[in-house]
Design a protein around this motif. Structure first.
Motif, PDB file in Angstrom:
ATOM      1  N   GLY A   1      63.465  83.454  21.286  1.00 51.48           N
ATOM      2  CA  GLY A   1      64.809  83.678  21.242  1.00 51.48           C
ATOM      3  C   GLY A   1      65.517  84.826  21.775  1.00 51.48           C
ATOM      4  N   LYS A   2      64.616  85.715  22.273  1.00 52.68           N
ATOM      5  CA  LYS A   2      65.246  87.030  22.784  1.00 52.68           C
ATOM      6  C   LYS A   2      65.530  87.165  24.248  1.00 52.68           C
ATOM      7  CE  LYS A   2      64.855  88.731  18.591  1.00 52.68           C
ATOM      8  NZ  LYS A   2      63.769  89.523  18.206  1.00 52.68           N
ATOM      9  N   LEU A   3      65.428  86.325  24.883  1.00 53.48           N
ATOM     10  CA  LEU A   3      65.459  86.255  26.321  1.00 53.48           C
ATOM     11  C   LEU A   3      66.862  86.830  26.672  1.00 53.48           C
ATOM     12  CD1 LEU A   3      63.890  82.887  27.591  1.00 53.48           C
ATOM     13  CD2 LEU A   3      63.130  85.488  28.343  1.00 53.48           C
ATOM     14  N   THR A   4      67.784  86.509  25.830  1.00 51.94           N
ATOM     15  CA  THR A   4      69.266  87.034  25.959  1.00 51.94           C
ATOM     16  C   THR A   4      69.449  88.605  25.916  1.00 51.94           C
ATOM     17  OG1 THR A   4      69.684  86.624  23.656  1.00 51.94           O
ATOM     18  CG2 THR A   4      70.325  84.931  25.159  1.00 51.94           C
ATOM     19  N   ASP A   5      68.245  89.474  25.460  1.00 53.35           N
ATOM     20  CA  ASP A   5      68.280  90.797  25.638  1.00 53.35           C
ATOM     21  C   ASP A   5      68.072  91.479  26.803  1.00 53.35           C
ATOM     22  OD1 ASP A   5      68.450  90.273  22.618  1.00 53.35           O
ATOM     23  OD2 ASP A   5      66.308  91.015  22.278  1.00 53.35           O
ATOM     24  N   ILE A   6      67.539  90.702  27.631  1.00 53.24           N
ATOM     25  CA  ILE A   6      67.139  91.155  29.007  1.00 53.24           C
ATOM     26  C   ILE A   6      68.303  91.351  29.884  1.00 53.24           C
ATOM     27  CG2 ILE A   6      65.754  90.787  30.914  1.00 53.24           C
ATOM     28  CD1 ILE A   6      64.222  91.271  28.485  1.00 53.24           C
ATOM     29  N   ALA A   7      68.260  92.584  30.654  1.00 52.95           N
ATOM     30  CA  ALA A   7      69.267  92.628  31.532  1.00 52.95           C
ATOM     31  C   ALA A   7      69.405  91.695  32.563  1.00 52.95           C
ATOM     32  CB  ALA A   7      69.287  94.159  32.228  1.00 52.95           C
ATOM     33  N   ASP A   8      70.591  91.426  33.019  1.00 51.03           N
ATOM     34  CA  ASP A   8      70.842  90.562  34.145  1.00 51.03           C
ATOM     35  C   ASP A   8      70.136  90.812  35.340  1.00 51.03           C
ATOM     36  OD1 ASP A   8      72.339  88.935  32.577  1.00 51.03           O
ATOM     37  OD2 ASP A   8      74.285  89.649  33.196  1.00 51.03           O
TER      38      ASP A   8
ATOM     39  N   ARG B   1      58.043  90.512  40.808  1.00 50.32           N
ATOM     40  CA  ARG B   1      57.173  91.549  40.128  1.00 50.32           C
ATOM     41  C   ARG B   1      57.480  91.792  38.815  1.00 50.32           C
ATOM     42  NH1 ARG B   1      54.547  94.895  43.469  1.00 50.32           N
ATOM     43  NH2 ARG B   1      54.844  96.826  42.117  1.00 50.32           N
ATOM     44  N   TYR B   2      58.423  90.978  38.164  1.00 46.06           N
ATOM     45  CA  TYR B   2      58.889  91.080  36.590  1.00 46.06           C
ATOM     46  C   TYR B   2      59.069  89.896  35.994  1.00 46.06           C
ATOM     47  CZ  TYR B   2      61.194  93.782  32.913  1.00 46.06           C
ATOM     48  OH  TYR B   2      61.410  94.386  31.500  1.00 46.06           O
ATOM     49  N   ARG B   3      57.908  89.590  35.273  1.00 42.51           N
ATOM     50  CA  ARG B   3      57.775  88.313  34.730  1.00 42.51           C
ATOM     51  C   ARG B   3      58.176  88.255  33.203  1.00 42.51           C
ATOM     52  NH1 ARG B   3      57.625  85.101  39.083  1.00 42.51           N
ATOM     53  NH2 ARG B   3      55.810  85.235  40.363  1.00 42.51           N
ATOM     54  N   LEU B   4      59.168  87.134  32.637  1.00 38.78           N
ATOM     55  CA  LEU B   4      59.349  87.088  31.579  1.00 38.78           C
ATOM     56  C   LEU B   4      58.785  85.758  30.701  1.00 38.78           C
ATOM     57  CD1 LEU B   4      63.421  87.831  31.840  1.00 38.78           C
ATOM     58  CD2 LEU B   4      61.734  89.439  30.918  1.00 38.78           C
ATOM     59  N   VAL B   5      58.338  86.322  29.549  1.00 33.45           N
ATOM     60  CA  VAL B   5      57.959  84.966  28.684  1.00 33.45           C
ATOM     61  C   VAL B   5      58.392  85.283  27.388  1.00 33.45           C
ATOM     62  CG1 VAL B   5      55.892  84.262  30.077  1.00 33.45           C
ATOM     63  CG2 VAL B   5      55.525  85.990  28.310  1.00 33.45           C
TER      64      VAL B   5
ATOM     65  N   SER C   1      58.950  99.470  41.397  1.00 31.35           N
ATOM     66  CA  SER C   1      58.455 100.349  42.598  1.00 31.35           C
ATOM     67  C   SER C   1      57.336 101.039  42.179  1.00 31.35           C
ATOM     68  CB  SER C   1      59.806 101.291  42.899  1.00 31.35           C
ATOM     69  OG  SER C   1      59.724 102.399  41.828  1.00 31.35           O
ATOM     70  N   HIS C   2      56.445 101.111  41.180  1.00 37.06           N
ATOM     71  CA  HIS C   2      55.346 101.505  40.859  1.00 37.06           C
ATOM     72  C   HIS C   2      54.609 100.666  40.129  1.00 37.06           C
ATOM     73  CE1 HIS C   2      56.891 105.520  41.215  1.00 37.06           C
ATOM     74  NE2 HIS C   2      58.299 105.212  40.819  1.00 37.06           N
ATOM     75  N   ALA C   3      54.853  99.452  39.367  1.00 39.36           N
ATOM     76  CA  ALA C   3      54.182  98.641  38.910  1.00 39.36           C
ATOM     77  C   ALA C   3      54.659  97.261  38.526  1.00 39.36           C
ATOM     78  CB  ALA C   3      53.443  99.164  37.505  1.00 39.36           C
ATOM     79  N   GLN C   4      53.958  96.238  38.353  1.00 39.97           N
ATOM     80  CA  GLN C   4      54.479  94.928  38.141  1.00 39.97           C
ATOM     81  C   GLN C   4      54.523  94.934  36.298  1.00 39.97           C
ATOM     82  OE1 GLN C   4      52.140  91.567  40.198  1.00 39.97           O
ATOM     83  NE2 GLN C   4      50.592  93.452  39.692  1.00 39.97           N
ATOM     84  N   VAL C   5      55.489  94.154  35.813  1.00 45.30           N
ATOM     85  CA  VAL C   5      55.781  93.912  34.333  1.00 45.30           C
ATOM     86  C   VAL C   5      55.451  92.324  34.064  1.00 45.30           C
ATOM     87  CG1 VAL C   5      57.454  94.274  32.666  1.00 45.30           C
ATOM     88  CG2 VAL C   5      57.424  95.882  34.641  1.00 45.30           C
ATOM     89  N   LEU C   6      54.837  92.288  32.751  1.00 43.31           N
ATOM     90  CA  LEU C   6      54.835  91.127  31.941  1.00 43.31           C
ATOM     91  C   LEU C   6      55.832  91.508  30.727  1.00 43.31           C
ATOM     92  CD1 LEU C   6      54.053  88.436  31.207  1.00 43.31           C
ATOM     93  CD2 LEU C   6      51.852  89.070  30.482  1.00 43.31           C
ATOM     94  N   HIS C   7      56.564  90.904  30.508  1.00 45.23           N
ATOM     95  CA  HIS C   7      57.514  90.978  29.371  1.00 45.23           C
ATOM     96  C   HIS C   7      57.539  89.969  28.514  1.00 45.23           C
ATOM     97  CE1 HIS C   7      61.149  93.531  28.236  1.00 45.23           C
ATOM     98  NE2 HIS C   7      60.822  92.862  27.037  1.00 45.23           N
ATOM     99  N   VAL C   8      57.114  90.033  27.345  1.00 50.05           N
ATOM    100  CA  VAL C   8      57.038  89.243  26.163  1.00 50.05           C
ATOM    101  C   VAL C   8      58.165  89.311  25.311  1.00 50.05           C
ATOM    102  CG1 VAL C   8      55.611  87.888  24.510  1.00 50.05           C
ATOM    103  CG2 VAL C   8      54.541  88.931  26.450  1.00 50.05           C
ATOM    104  N   THR C   9      59.299  88.779  25.440  1.00 54.86           N
ATOM    105  CA  THR C   9      60.449  89.021  24.561  1.00 54.86           C
ATOM    106  C   THR C   9      60.518  88.849  23.197  1.00 54.86           C
ATOM    107  OG1 THR C   9      61.431  86.915  25.234  1.00 54.86           O
ATOM    108  CG2 THR C   9      61.670  88.718  26.566  1.00 54.86           C
TER     109      THR C   9
ATOM    110  N   VAL D   1      54.957  94.683  28.250  1.00 55.49           N
ATOM    111  CA  VAL D   1      55.935  95.125  27.206  1.00 55.49           C
ATOM    112  C   VAL D   1      55.961  93.970  26.285  1.00 55.49           C
ATOM    113  CG1 VAL D   1      58.670  95.581  27.136  1.00 55.49           C
ATOM    114  CG2 VAL D   1      57.182  95.985  29.175  1.00 55.49           C
ATOM    115  N   THR D   2      56.210  94.548  24.960  1.00 53.97           N
ATOM    116  CA  THR D   2      56.029  93.577  23.741  1.00 53.97           C
ATOM    117  C   THR D   2      56.631  94.169  22.630  1.00 53.97           C
ATOM    118  OG1 THR D   2      54.787  91.995  22.521  1.00 53.97           O
ATOM    119  CG2 THR D   2      53.629  93.829  23.661  1.00 53.97           C
TER     120      THR D   2
END
Length: 365
Positions: free
Chosen positions: A235-242, A248-252, A224-232, A201-202
């Motif tokens: 300064g956009k990490l605050t957009d991400i839901a708590d 299985r869900y990596r944030l960079v 439950s279906h796949a892993q996620v690499l989320h490139v935010t 996700v980018t």
């Protein structure tokens, strides 16, 4: 030959410039880049080993604003500055990639009788490139349907210049052993399992708040279906839901070498900038595109061919919701379906346009 290459703002402009500059340098030409001190070019150009000549950022407003009234004075200052560069550095050609950096470069070139070559990334051309095309010796198009032509020069569909790293990955992904090696190395870097599906996700180099927030809100369903690499985006990490980030869900925030993220992507959820569309097509990676709703509508047009062919799925920005993620994206996480979409992209023949754009520069002299 000495070439002044103008690109700035986002990776969508800068990366094609760097790819073409690399191709020109390999042919023995000298390239000087012009950009701003605040855009992504301030980081990417020196990192690529190119000299960057900085100018002030000059917005080209689409609507009446304070910037519109200040435009003539700002533009004249930048044009006069660049005219001096063209003379002092004995520049033989100006190669522009659109955006606010290119307009003063085109005008300076015209006043100094230096040939202009325009590279248009998008399916719908921007204001600066429309200006440059009026006296360009050559216009290079990424998409055949783009309504832009050199008024008194050559117009050619070249495709988008791609970074050498993307071209190398494209070759590796076509070889089963090399593709597996690249996947394992990248998965280890991001802490993911190479034997399970991975969604990248980018929102591009600047990130996309709506994609960040909405997709992360559906993170548990996706996981439950796949892993996620989320490139935010920086300064956009605050957009991400708590509570989203996990095993299985990596944030960079930012990945400078996006080819490593692409190496593990089975599906990409993203905007539809021309660079992103061209890179994914060349790599054969299926995507769900959520085009930016502002601007002149070029993002949807960039992806339209891939959407029409069934390789990409389109969800409008307004309709992009956690429910859309569940209903439209989860069903795509099927091995056979992803393979079918990959084959469509690979059959489209999208490749690296850097060599073709360099050819046009040489022929325009």
């Amino acid at each position: 030959m000495k070439v002044l290459a103008a690109a700035g703002g986002t990776a969508g402009h800068v990366n094609p410039m760097l790819a073409t500059a690399d191709q020109l340098a390999r042919r023995g030409h000298e390239v000087l880049a012009v950009g701003t001190r605040t855009g992504l070019e301030a980081e990417l150009v020196p990192a690529a080993g190119l000299e960057l000549y900085p100018i002030a950022r000059i917005p080209l407003p689409r609507k009446p604003s304070g910037d519109l009234f200040r435009l003539p004075g700002r533009l004249k200052g930048a044009v006069d500055d660049l005219r001096g560069v063209l003379r002092d550095r004995s520049i033989d050609a100006v190669l522009g990639f659109g955006g606010y950096v290119s307009a003063p470069a085109y005008l300076a070139a015209r006043q100094e009788n230096v040939p202009v070559i325009v590279q248009e990334q998008n399916a719908r051309p921007g204001i600066a490139n429309k200006l440059g095309a009026r006296w360009a010796k050559g216009v290079a198009l990424t998409f055949e349907q783009t309504p832009l032509k050199a008024k008194n020069g050559m117009t050619r569909v070249t495709g988008l210049p791609l970074r050498a790293e993307i071209s190398k990955l494209a070759d590796d992904l076509r070889d089963e052993k090399r593709a597996r090696f690249r996947r394992e190395v990248a998965a280890a870097r991001f802490g993911l399992n190479p034997d399970e599906s991975i969604v990248l996700v980018t929102g591009g180099s600047s990130g996309a708040q709506r994609i960040n927030t909405v997709f992360s809100q559906a993170g548990n369903v996706i996981n439950s279906h796949a892993q996620v690499l989320h490139v935010t985006g920086k300064g956009k990490l605050t957009d991400i839901a708590d509570g989203t980030e996990g095993e299985r869900y990596r944030l960079v925030e930012y990945v400078s070498d996006m080819e490593e993220a692409y190496a593990i992507a089975d599906l990409v959820v993203t905007r539809a900038g021309a660079g992103m569309v061209a890179e994914l097509a060349a790599l054969g990676i299926p995507a769900v595109v959520v085009p930016l709703p502002i601007g002149n509508g070029e993002q949807y047009l960039n992806a339209k061919s891939a959407i029409d062919s069934g390789a990409f799925t389109h969800i409008s920005n307004d309709e992009f919701s956690p429910e859309a993620v569940r209903s439209a994206i989860v069903p795509l996480l099927d091995t056979a379906e992803l393979r079918r979409r990959r084959e469509i992209l690979l059959a489209s023949g999208v490749g690296n346009g850097a060599s073709a754009v360099a050819d046009l520069v040489e022929e325009s002299m």
